[in-house]
Design an enzyme around this catalytic site. Structure first.
Site, mmCIF file in Angstrom:
data_model
loop_
_atom_site.group_PDB
_atom_site.id
_atom_site.type_symbol
_atom_site.label_atom_id
_atom_site.label_comp_id
_atom_site.label_asym_id
_atom_site.label_seq_id
_atom_site.Cartn_x
_atom_site.Cartn_y
_atom_site.Cartn_z
ATOM 1 N N THR A 171 81.020 75.947 -101.011
ATOM 2 C CA THR A 171 80.794 74.535 -100.697
ATOM 3 C C THR A 171 80.530 73.766 -101.978
ATOM 4 O O THR A 171 79.802 74.233 -102.868
ATOM 5 C CB THR A 171 79.617 74.362 -99.719
ATOM 6 O OG1 THR A 171 79.970 74.942 -98.466
ATOM 7 C CG2 THR A 171 79.299 72.888 -99.496
ATOM 8 N N PHE A 173 78.809 70.535 -103.685
ATOM 9 C CA PHE A 173 77.708 69.592 -103.497
ATOM 10 C C PHE A 173 77.765 68.564 -104.618
ATOM 11 O O PHE A 173 78.105 68.896 -105.751
ATOM 12 C CB PHE A 173 76.358 70.313 -103.527
ATOM 13 C CG PHE A 173 76.179 71.341 -102.445
ATOM 14 C CD1 PHE A 173 75.567 71.013 -101.247
ATOM 15 C CD2 PHE A 173 76.626 72.636 -102.625
ATOM 16 C CE1 PHE A 173 75.407 71.958 -100.249
ATOM 17 C CE2 PHE A 173 76.478 73.593 -101.629
ATOM 18 C CZ PHE A 173 75.861 73.247 -100.438
#
Length: 275
Positions: A171, A173
């Protein structure tokens, strides 16, 4: 310094925020929208929010929120490996219900369909919330999909580890703010833009992309999102790879402006990839 993040503690966003800030600076928020609102109203100095997952794609709440908060900039990108685990109070428990955040559930879909096809899957606000619930209800046959850190925090057992569908699950960020963050300018790797096209202009998207292509500027992402004005109206998010090409990028932006395109400069930033 106060830094907001999508909480609670031990969420994956917390792990990303912890890369730059210690616990005393971190303030959890229950949603991405509340993070961005806190930053807009100067309740915090920066926020960290998820922007994209390698399995599930963009986090639309983050992207759409940024589109409407035009004074917020991106200062860092942090990429984390996302390893999901099935947590229980006791290893003898056979879960009758499994809780987690919708993204974590989607990332573990193959495991759930194969191992727990008849078990109730319930969505909750975060993976950490799921772990906290399981820890607080030892009399229930319930499990949580969450991180190893959450297991340690709430004293849970790992019934199955690394249950995500792809071992390369990651992921992105973003560290966001309204004031400059310390940046190593020699390590700038990416520029992100929101682009809005003029109406009723045939071939305009092709012309925009050509402005980057003929200058051999690498785009790592282009994605459309609805403007939420009327059907068929979109804006685009574009990620530009920065090398020794900043003058070329500036010229490309000048060219698309002459085409009637408007753009929102989200910022130039470096990327940290954590193992």
């Amino acid at each position: 310094m106060e830094v907001g993040y999508l909480g609670p503690k031990n969420s994956f966003t917390y792990k990303a925020a912890s890369y730059y800030f210690d616990d005393s600076s971190l303030q959890p928020y229950s949603s991405i929208t509340s993070c961005l609102n806190a930053l807009t109203h100067m309740q915090v100095d920066y926020v960290v929010v998820p922007i994209e997952n390698s399995l599930e794609g963009s986090v639309h709440t983050s992207i759409d929120g940024l589109f409407h908060h035009k004074d917020i900039k991106v200062y860092k990108e942090i990429i984390l490996p996302i390893k999901q685990n099935l947590l229980v109070n006791d290893l003898t428990i056979v879960p009758e219900k499994i809780l987690s955040h919708p993204q974590a559930i989607a990332q573990s879909q193959h495991f759930l369909e194969t191992c727990y096809p008849n078990v109730l899957i319930e969505q909750v606000p975060s993976t950490t919330f799921a772990a906290e619930y399981v820890a607080g209800h030892p009399d229930e046959s319930v499990g949580a999909i969450a991180s190893k850190e959450a297991a340690e925090e709430y004293g849970l057992e790992i019934l199955s580890e690394n249950i995500q569908d792809n071992r390369f699950n990651q992921t992105r960020f973003w560290l966001l703010g309204k004031q400059p963050f310390k940046i190593d300018d020699s390590n700038i790797q990416k520029l992100s833009l929101f682009i809005t096209l003029p109406k009723n202009t045939p071939g305009i998207l092709h012309k925009v992309l050509s402005a980057f292509a003929w200058r051999e500027i690498d785009l790592s992402k282009i994605e459309s999102r609805p403007l939420k004005t009327e059907l068929g109206e979109y804006y685009f998010i574009i990620d530009v790879i920065i090398q020794d090409n900043i003058p070329l990028v500036e010229h490309a932006l000048e060219e698309i402006t002459l085409l009637g395109v408007t753009y929102q400069h989200l910022g130039c930033y470096s990327i940290v990839i954590k193992e």
